[in-house]
Design a protein around this motif. Sequence first.
Motif, PDB file in Angstrom:
ATOM      1  N   ILE A 137       0.842  -1.193   0.000  1.00 19.19           N
ATOM      2  CA  ILE A 137       0.000   0.000   0.000  1.00 19.19           C
ATOM      3  C   ILE A 137       0.880   1.247   0.000  1.00 19.19           C
ATOM      4  CG2 ILE A 137      -1.714   1.333   1.288  1.00 19.19           C
ATOM      5  CD1 ILE A 137      -3.006  -1.161   0.385  1.00 19.19           C
ATOM      6  N   ILE A 138       0.623   2.126  -0.967  1.00 17.68           N
ATOM      7  CA  ILE A 138       1.228   3.454  -0.996  1.00 17.68           C
ATOM      8  C   ILE A 138       0.064   4.437  -1.003  1.00 17.68           C
ATOM      9  CG2 ILE A 138       2.696   5.079  -2.238  1.00 17.68           C
ATOM     10  CD1 ILE A 138       4.133   2.687  -3.492  1.00 17.68           C
ATOM     11  N   THR A 139       0.116   5.414  -0.111  1.00 26.83           N
ATOM     12  CA  THR A 139      -0.966   6.383  -0.012  1.00 26.83           C
ATOM     13  C   THR A 139      -0.431   7.792  -0.240  1.00 26.83           C
ATOM     14  OG1 THR A 139      -0.660   6.509   2.376  1.00 26.83           O
ATOM     15  CG2 THR A 139      -2.335   4.996   1.576  1.00 26.83           C
ATOM     16  N   ALA A 140      -1.347   8.676  -0.592  1.00 27.53           N
ATOM     17  CA  ALA A 140      -0.972  10.077  -0.787  1.00 27.53           C
ATOM     18  C   ALA A 140      -2.098  10.965  -0.305  1.00 27.53           C
ATOM     19  CB  ALA A 140      -0.686  10.352  -2.263  1.00 27.53           C
ATOM     20  N   THR A 141      -1.707  12.145   0.148  1.00 28.62           N
ATOM     21  CA  THR A 141      -2.704  13.127   0.566  1.00 28.62           C
ATOM     22  C   THR A 141      -2.119  14.531   0.496  1.00 28.62           C
ATOM     23  OG1 THR A 141      -4.276  13.754   2.298  1.00 28.62           O
ATOM     24  CG2 THR A 141      -2.110  12.979   3.029  1.00 28.62           C
ATOM     25  N   ASN A 142      -3.008  15.495   0.272  1.00 29.29           N
ATOM     26  CA  ASN A 142      -2.606  16.900   0.381  1.00 29.29           C
ATOM     27  C   ASN A 142      -3.140  17.488   1.683  1.00 29.29           C
ATOM     28  OD1 ASN A 142      -5.327  17.304  -0.087  1.00 29.29           O
ATOM     29  ND2 ASN A 142      -5.050  18.223  -2.100  1.00 29.29           N
ATOM     30  N   ARG A 143      -3.828  16.662   2.474  1.00 27.64           N
ATOM     31  CA  ARG A 143      -4.380  17.101   3.759  1.00 27.64           C
ATOM     32  C   ARG A 143      -3.375  16.860   4.875  1.00 27.64           C
ATOM     33  NH1 ARG A 143     -10.189  15.201   5.182  1.00 27.64           N
ATOM     34  NH2 ARG A 143     -10.485  17.340   5.826  1.00 27.64           N
ATOM     35  N   ASN A 144      -3.526  17.624   5.936  1.00 29.65           N
ATOM     36  CA  ASN A 144      -2.730  17.415   7.136  1.00 29.65           C
ATOM     37  C   ASN A 144      -3.434  16.337   7.959  1.00 29.65           C
ATOM     38  OD1 ASN A 144      -1.681  17.522   9.760  1.00 29.65           O
ATOM     39  ND2 ASN A 144      -1.155  19.682   9.560  1.00 29.65           N
ATOM     40  N   LEU A 145      -2.904  15.112   7.898  1.00 34.13           N
ATOM     41  CA  LEU A 145      -3.560  14.003   8.582  1.00 34.13           C
ATOM     42  C   LEU A 145      -3.483  14.133  10.103  1.00 34.13           C
ATOM     43  CD1 LEU A 145      -2.706  10.898   6.363  1.00 34.13           C
ATOM     44  CD2 LEU A 145      -4.767  12.315   6.385  1.00 34.13           C
ATOM     45  N   GLN A 146      -2.447  14.802  10.614  1.00 36.35           N
ATOM     46  CA  GLN A 146      -2.359  15.015  12.058  1.00 36.35           C
ATOM     47  C   GLN A 146      -3.545  15.855  12.539  1.00 36.35           C
ATOM     48  OE1 GLN A 146      -0.382  13.452  13.952  1.00 36.35           O
ATOM     49  NE2 GLN A 146       1.518  13.036  12.892  1.00 36.35           N
ATOM     50  N   GLU A 147      -3.895  16.879  11.768  1.00 37.70           N
ATOM     51  CA  GLU A 147      -5.064  17.701  12.098  1.00 37.70           C
ATOM     52  C   GLU A 147      -6.345  16.894  11.973  1.00 37.70           C
ATOM     53  OE1 GLU A 147      -5.795  20.817  13.317  1.00 37.70           O
ATOM     54  OE2 GLU A 147      -3.665  20.740  13.816  1.00 37.70           O
ATOM     55  N   ALA A 148      -6.433  16.068  10.928  1.00 37.06           N
ATOM     56  CA  ALA A 148      -7.619  15.237  10.722  1.00 37.06           C
ATOM     57  C   ALA A 148      -7.796  14.250  11.878  1.00 37.06           C
ATOM     58  CB  ALA A 148      -7.529  14.506   9.393  1.00 37.06           C
ATOM     59  N   ILE A 149      -6.696  13.769  12.421  1.00 37.55           N
ATOM     60  CA  ILE A 149      -6.755  12.869  13.583  1.00 37.55           C
ATOM     61  C   ILE A 149      -7.306  13.629  14.787  1.00 37.55           C
ATOM     62  CG2 ILE A 149      -5.328  11.603  15.255  1.00 37.55           C
ATOM     63  CD1 ILE A 149      -3.495  10.898  12.793  1.00 37.55           C
ATOM     64  N   LYS A 150      -6.805  14.842  15.013  1.00 42.18           N
ATOM     65  CA  LYS A 150      -7.258  15.655  16.148  1.00 42.18           C
ATOM     66  C   LYS A 150      -8.750  15.963  16.072  1.00 42.18           C
ATOM     67  CE  LYS A 150      -2.843  17.962  16.934  1.00 42.18           C
ATOM     68  NZ  LYS A 150      -2.105  19.216  16.764  1.00 42.18           N
ATOM     69  N   THR A 151      -9.257  16.172  14.863  1.00 41.42           N
ATOM     70  CA  THR A 151     -10.673  16.513  14.702  1.00 41.42           C
ATOM     71  C   THR A 151     -11.561  15.270  14.565  1.00 41.42           C
ATOM     72  OG1 THR A 151     -10.460  16.728  12.297  1.00 41.42           O
ATOM     73  CG2 THR A 151     -10.133  18.737  13.626  1.00 41.42           C
ATOM     74  N   GLY A 152     -10.958  14.091  14.607  1.00 41.47           N
ATOM     75  CA  GLY A 152     -11.719  12.858  14.532  1.00 41.47           C
ATOM     76  C   GLY A 152     -12.095  12.421  13.132  1.00 41.47           C
ATOM     77  N   HIS A 153     -11.479  13.013  12.110  1.00 46.87           N
ATOM     78  CA  HIS A 153     -11.788  12.656  10.727  1.00 46.87           C
ATOM     79  C   HIS A 153     -10.864  11.582  10.158  1.00 46.87           C
ATOM     80  CE1 HIS A 153     -13.871  16.565  11.017  1.00 46.87           C
ATOM     81  NE2 HIS A 153     -14.751  15.915  10.283  1.00 46.87           N
ATOM     82  N   PHE A 154      -9.818  11.237  10.897  1.00 51.65           N
ATOM     83  CA  PHE A 154      -8.909  10.182  10.423  1.00 51.65           C
ATOM     84  C   PHE A 154      -8.454   9.360  11.626  1.00 51.65           C
ATOM     85  CE2 PHE A 154      -5.346   8.146   8.311  1.00 51.65           C
ATOM     86  CZ  PHE A 154      -5.869   7.943   7.035  1.00 51.65           C
ATOM     87  N   ARG A 155      -8.384   8.059  11.445  1.00 51.63           N
ATOM     88  CA  ARG A 155      -8.032   7.138  12.529  1.00 51.63           C
ATOM     89  C   ARG A 155      -6.535   7.159  12.800  1.00 51.63           C
ATOM     90  NH1 ARG A 155     -11.773   2.588  13.442  1.00 51.63           N
ATOM     91  NH2 ARG A 155      -9.931   1.656  14.405  1.00 51.63           N
ATOM     92  N   LEU A 156      -6.184   7.288  14.062  1.00 53.24           N
ATOM     93  CA  LEU A 156      -4.782   7.287  14.468  1.00 53.24           C
ATOM     94  C   LEU A 156      -4.121   5.950  14.165  1.00 53.24           C
ATOM     95  CD1 LEU A 156      -2.425   8.754  15.884  1.00 53.24           C
ATOM     96  CD2 LEU A 156      -3.298   7.853  18.058  1.00 53.24           C
TER      97      LEU A 156
END
Length: 185
Positions: A137-156
């Motif tokens: 698996i290779i993933t990519a994003t232009n979002r700040n995943l650390q922020e998404a984790i803090k706001t509950g939008h991405f799983r730690l």
Amino acid sequence: MVGESPAMQHIYQFISRVAKSESSVLVTGESGTGKELVARAIHENSSRSNQPFVAINCAALTETLLESEFFGHEKGAFTGAILQKKGKLEVAEGGTVFLDEIGEMAPGLQAKLLRVLQEHAFERVGGTRSIPTNIRIITATNRNLQEAIKTGHFRLDLFYRLNVVSIEMPTLRDRKQDIPLLTQY
């Protein structure tokens, strides 16, 4: 990939080192910086290069359509499922799956992807049989995943599974010396 700047030399060295491993890779950076090119280069320089490279844009489909794209479905699993369909994870067997815009993935699907990474298996939508999988698996994003984790939008826990090795792609404004090469290309 085009560029001779120090930033691009760093990217080339990263690709060379990471391609030899089986680790999950997270590529971050602004839109248009070449994240998919890095993913393809890692695949092409890996031991999986003779196997499929399957790209999935996680932002382009609804959660239910994306789930069917990932896992496939059994005949009769939902209205309109008149045939069994293999999902992208099954099609990519032995190769690489590139999940673009992973930060846009719905939380429910994040949990299912985490299970695939932990169990190395999945079930088609509407299925009961576990299908083993051997994919990178290779993933990519232009979002700040650390922020998404803090706001509950991405799983730690998913973040840690995907972010085994990471690289941030430099913007063109940070490597202006590559502009003439790109223009010539």
